[in-house]
Design an enzyme around this catalytic site. Structure first.
Site, PDB file in Angstrom:
ATOM      1  N   ASP A   1       5.100  20.562 -40.484  1.00  0.00           N
ATOM      2  CA  ASP A   1       5.335  20.281 -41.904  1.00  0.00           C
ATOM      3  C   ASP A   1       5.644  21.577 -42.636  1.00  0.00           C
ATOM      4  OD1 ASP A   1       4.742  17.651 -41.508  1.00  0.00           O
ATOM      5  OD2 ASP A   1       2.981  17.602 -42.814  1.00  0.00           O
TER       6      ASP A   1
ATOM      7  N   LYS B   1      10.233  12.510 -44.999  1.00  0.00           N
ATOM      8  CA  LYS B   1       9.472  11.261 -45.110  1.00  0.00           C
ATOM      9  C   LYS B   1      10.005  10.368 -46.225  1.00  0.00           C
ATOM     10  CE  LYS B   1       5.072  13.416 -43.722  1.00  0.00           C
ATOM     11  NZ  LYS B   1       4.797  12.750 -42.440  1.00  0.00           N
TER      12      LYS B   1
ATOM     13  N   GLY C   1      -3.839  15.173 -43.451  1.00  0.00           N
ATOM     14  CA  GLY C   1      -4.372  16.069 -44.467  1.00  0.00           C
ATOM     15  C   GLY C   1      -5.869  16.281 -44.388  1.00  0.00           C
TER      16      GLY C   1
ATOM     17  N   ARG D   1      -5.943   7.001 -27.816  1.00  0.00           N
ATOM     18  CA  ARG D   1      -6.717   6.312 -26.764  1.00  0.00           C
ATOM     19  C   ARG D   1      -6.445   4.805 -26.802  1.00  0.00           C
ATOM     20  NH1 ARG D   1     -10.264   8.641 -23.480  1.00  0.00           N
ATOM     21  NH2 ARG D   1     -11.188  10.649 -24.008  1.00  0.00           N
TER      22      ARG D   1
ATOM     23  N   GLY E   1      -4.294  15.471 -38.345  1.00  0.00           N
ATOM     24  CA  GLY E   1      -5.547  16.190 -38.141  1.00  0.00           C
ATOM     25  C   GLY E   1      -5.517  17.287 -37.099  1.00  0.00           C
TER      26      GLY E   1
ATOM     27  N   GLY F   1       0.686  18.963 -39.450  1.00  0.00           N
ATOM     28  CA  GLY F   1       0.965  18.877 -40.873  1.00  0.00           C
ATOM     29  C   GLY F   1       0.320  20.021 -41.606  1.00  0.00           C
ATOM     30  N   SER F   2      -0.815  19.743 -42.213  1.00  0.00           N
ATOM     31  CA  SER F   2      -1.471  20.720 -43.077  1.00  0.00           C
ATOM     32  C   SER F   2      -2.081  21.863 -42.271  1.00  0.00           C
ATOM     33  CB  SER F   2      -2.570  20.020 -43.870  1.00  0.00           C
ATOM     34  OG  SER F   2      -2.089  18.776 -44.357  1.00  0.00           O
TER      35      SER F   2
END
Lengths: 291, 180
Positions: A23, A80, A152, A164, A213, A234-235
């Site tokens: 990101d 996005k 996030g 999983r 995450g 991402g973050s």
């Protein structure tokens, strides 16, 4: 969309395998990501952690900002759109985006229908928490799947749960008798032919990445060992102390995800990871959006 | 016959599947230890992002040993990003234009002759093409006036992805090079 175009779009995802998609919010970050070894960048005005902090309605990014990032890098650029917002998708197709992420990170525009992705020439990646969601998105025309995770948060638990679940359900499907697949298709809420294909090949018919995450090289390697074919971050990068170093370390950890010695070396002195918030500390579960 | 397949990033598993289907053994190369194990009769550099693979080749200290092995005659086959790496760093005498057909909307599939072995399906994904060649580089395929496959002694390169089409012609050609 003709079958030929759909194949080309699945093929692009195949070329991203073993890579990290990062990101980025501006051309400078995009350049850092490319130099650190990103195989593609996701252009968005605010990274998920900031979207979460800011609250309010979150929409497609300004096309000018996306074009700026397209000019800054030579690797594929993704962006996005809100779930169900096919006009945002038309806009991104008009500016020749390489991949559209119909994403739960943004505020959904439609609480019933996803975008009919077969109506587009550009490829789509969609999030999924389980096999049924993944196959429904593929039936709608998605040419790549990612776990939803919980964007996030810097908390890997949801991405792990989703990966999983998807991999476990594929294994269960592969073990079923031919005549049991009709009922399986009904339970999954998708057509029988798609279910047969997954059962016979033992995998999704499109590339499957992990997302949501991922904050450390160990997180990335964990997702790869669980069966991800690549990783979205991402973050986790630009919310950390040393983005370039952490990004490069995550790239290497994805390539050599089975080499604990190398990942140990890569994990040294990365500075502060994104602080993150635990799943049970948050009110808004973005992964629940769009099923 | 053992073919190493560079597995740093990109479409390496498709090459491995194709090579195994043709009866060759294929081994992933992810780090120096894989390379140092030796015993390779040839090397495939797959498609993916050339920026990623180029960076990892240097940082994982694989670039120099691979360059030396190619210079010493190891047969090598690069597709798409692999073509770019061969031309920029590994001894192929060709000028290559990256993302020559534009972004993903410019990706396409077609059919054209390869090395006089007949028309084969060709898939181009954000592909490069060859703009110029040095002496000793043999042109093997041309699409719309652009060079999309070439050979220089032990180096074979295509800007398209034969590993994605199910047509084994290019891989057979490469294995013939390895066997020769």
């Amino acid at each position: 969309m003709d079958q030929n175009r759909y194949e080309l779009n699945k093929n692009l995802a195949q070329m991203l395998k073993g890579g990290v998609i990062m990101d980025v919010s501006n051309p400078e970050q995009a350049a850092i990501a490319e130099a650190a070894g990103a195989c593609a960048v996701m252009a968005l005005e605010r990274i998920p952690a900031d979207i979460r902090a800011a609250g309010g309605v979150s929409r497609m990014s300004d096309p000018a900002m996306i074009r700026g990032i397209q000019r800054a890098v030579s690797i594929p650029v993704m962006a996005k759109v809100r779930i169900g917002h096919f006009v945002e998708a038309q806009i991104l197709e008009a500016i020749e985006i390489d991949y559209i992420d119909e994403s739960e990170v943004l505020s959904p525009a439609d609480d019933v229908y996803h975008i009919d992705k077969t109506a587009f020439k550009v490829p789509f990646v969609c999030g999924a928490r389980d096999l049924g969601e993944a196959l429904r998105r593929i039936a709608e025309g998605a040419s790549m799947i990612r776990t939803k995770g919980e964007p996030g948060t810097g908390d890997i638990i949801q991405a792990v749960r989703h990966m999983r679940k998807i991999m476990g359900e594929i294994r269960a499907l592969a073990a079923k008798a031919e005549d049991e697949l009709f009922e399986a298709a009904k339970q999954l809420g998708v057509g029988h032919e798609l279910v047969r294909q997954v059962a016979s090949q033992g995998r999704l018919p499109v590339v499957n990445f992990a997302a949501g995450g991922v904050a450390t090289p160990a997180d990335a390697a964990l997702m790869m060992q669980l069966g991800a074919e690549g990783v979205f971050v991402g973050s986790g990068i630009f919310k950390s102390g040393h983005p370039a170093k952490r990004a490069a370390a995550i790239v290497k950890a994805v390539t050599n995800y089975n080499d604990a010695q190398m990942i140990a070396d890569l994990s040294e002195d990365l500075g502060e990871a994104m602080v993150g918030i635990n799943e049970d500390e948050i009110k808004l579960l973005m992964a629940e959006r769009g099923q | 016959m053992v073919i190493g397949v560079l597995a740093l990033q990109g479409g390496f598993s498709e090459h491995i599947q194709m090579l195994r289907g043709l009866g060759a053994a294929a081994r992933e190369i992810r780090q120096p230890a894989d390379w140092a194990a030796g015993g390779l009769d040839g090397l495939v550099i797959p498609g993916g992002e050339s920026t990623v693979m180029g960076k990892l080749l240097v940082e994982l200290e694989l670039m120099e040993p691979i360059r030396a092995a190619i210079a010493a005659g190891l047969p090598v086959f690069g597709t798409c990003a692999g073509l770019i790496l061969l031309a920029r760093f590994l001894g192929l005498g060709a000028g290559v234009r990256r993302n020559a057909y534009g972004r993903q909307l410019g990706s396409f599939a077609t059919e054209a002759d390869f090395a006089g072995r007949g028309a084969i399906p060709m898939v181009f994904i954000r592909a490069p093409y060859i703009e110029s060649t040095s002496q000793g580089v043999e042109v093997l395929s041309v699409v719309d006036g652009h060079i999309v496959a070439a050979r220089q002694k032990n180096i074979l390169a295509t800007s398209f992805h034969p590993e994605l089409t199910g047509s084994p012609v290019v891989h057979e050609y490469f294995l013939d090079m390895v066997a020769a």
